[in-house]
Design a protein around this motif. Structure first.
Motif, PDB file in Angstrom:
ATOM      1  N   ILE A 175      12.388  47.430  64.498  1.00 46.48           N
ATOM      2  CA  ILE A 175      11.441  46.821  63.578  1.00 46.48           C
ATOM      3  C   ILE A 175      10.093  46.515  64.234  1.00 46.48           C
ATOM      4  O   ILE A 175       9.065  46.441  63.557  1.00 46.48           O
ATOM      5  CB  ILE A 175      12.054  45.540  62.955  1.00 46.48           C
ATOM      6  CG1 ILE A 175      11.261  45.114  61.712  1.00 46.48           C
ATOM      7  CG2 ILE A 175      12.159  44.427  63.993  1.00 46.48           C
ATOM      8  CD1 ILE A 175      11.962  44.084  60.858  1.00 46.48           C
ATOM      9  N   GLY A 211      11.708  42.807  55.626  1.00 46.87           N
ATOM     10  CA  GLY A 211      11.822  44.140  56.205  1.00 46.87           C
ATOM     11  C   GLY A 211      13.192  44.504  56.704  1.00 46.87           C
ATOM     12  O   GLY A 211      13.371  45.562  57.330  1.00 46.87           O
ATOM     13  N   ALA A 215      17.113  47.694  58.943  1.00 46.54           N
ATOM     14  CA  ALA A 215      16.234  47.690  60.107  1.00 46.54           C
ATOM     15  C   ALA A 215      16.987  47.137  61.320  1.00 46.54           C
ATOM     16  O   ALA A 215      17.930  46.351  61.166  1.00 46.54           O
ATOM     17  CB  ALA A 215      14.997  46.840  59.829  1.00 46.54           C
ATOM     18  N   LEU A 272      15.757  48.680  54.152  1.00 51.92           N
ATOM     19  CA  LEU A 272      14.817  49.787  53.987  1.00 51.92           C
ATOM     20  C   LEU A 272      15.017  50.454  52.629  1.00 51.92           C
ATOM     21  O   LEU A 272      16.142  50.550  52.138  1.00 51.92           O
ATOM     22  CB  LEU A 272      15.018  50.806  55.106  1.00 51.92           C
ATOM     23  CG  LEU A 272      14.990  50.254  56.536  1.00 51.92           C
ATOM     24  CD1 LEU A 272      15.198  51.383  57.543  1.00 51.92           C
ATOM     25  CD2 LEU A 272      13.675  49.526  56.817  1.00 51.92           C
TER      26      LEU A 272
END
Length: 252
Positions: free
Chosen positions: A209, A184, A170, A187
């Motif tokens: 993001i 996060g 990200a 990915l």
């Protein structure tokens, strides 16, 4: 864009400890960033990966790192310029020897992990890496993060460069990689990743993001060989791009 390079970090197994599926990745990518022993990789494993890359016509790059096997090269180090230049020369030289024995050659250099992130903006360490490359072989290409000062610094020193984007990572709104310490940052959705890389190739843009759109001009896409599902991710990127008429081809 009618063609783009697809690369992966390979040769990172060490003894009985296996990392990634180099055989499968080498059937997908056009360039291989091969570990040189400082963050990962032992001589036998590196040699096997190099030989396999030569057999498949995959372009070989030296994946140089801080001397940090325990931390997999992902811990920042305050190395002196002379130390870092020597470390870069040492690692490139080792891989060049293995490549020559396999009938191949090293065509480019891609710093790994913390070193890659540090030199993107740290001119002092960046120059030390550049000096090491120039001293051992000024014809080598330096691969670096798209949109960062290291590419201009290297070009000013006379090196060819290639800007890189990451398929499985990200991005922040400022165009940097989101820290692996944050949720996060990595990915996993292969369909999403494939479509992101198609947009990158066609428009030079990605979604950050926070949902904003950022501009990234890159001529190489990386899929980390140690990411969960790395082979499936690389396959999805290649298939999505080729289905839209974009050829996977190395930059050298």
């Amino acid at each position: 864009m009618t063609s783009i390079d697809l690369n992966s970090d390979l040769g990172e197994s060490y003894g009985a400890w296996k990392m990634g599926d180099d055989t499968a990745m080498l059937s997908i990518v056009s360039s291989a960033n091969i570990a040189c022993g400082f963050h990962a990789g032992d001589p036998l494993g590196i040699r096997q990966t190099v030989k396999a890359a030569v057999e498949r016509g995959v372009v070989i790059g030296a994946h140089v790192s801080y001397p940090d096997r325990v931390g997999f090269g992902r811990r920042d180090m305050d190395a002196t310029s002379s130390e870092l230049t020597a470390d870069v020369i040492y690692q490139i030289g080792a891989l060049q020897g293995i490549a020559a024995a396999a009938g191949g050659k090293v065509a480019y250099v891609k710093p790994h992990g913390a070193l890659y992130n540090r030199i993107a903006h740290d001119a002092k360490q960046g120059q030390a890496v550049i000096d090491g490359i120039r001293e051992i072989d000024p014809n080598l290409v330096l691969m670096g993060l798209a949109g960062t000062p290291i590419l201009q610094l290297a070009e000013k020193a006379g090196l060819r460069t290639v800007a890189e984007a990451f398929a499985d990572r990200a991005y922040t709104p400022g165009g940097e990689l989101v820290s692996r310490r944050e949720a996060g940052s990595v990915l996993h959705d292969t369909n999403l990743i494939g479509q992101r890389m198609l947009r990158l190739a066609r428009e030079g843009r990605l979604e950050a993001i926070d949902g904003t759109t950022i501009k990234i001009e890159a001529h190489s896409i990386c899929v980390h060989g140690d990411s969960p599902g790395a082979v499936a991710i690389a396959q999805a990127v290649r298939q999505t791009l080729e289905a839209d008429g974009i050829t996977i081809r190395s930059f050298v």
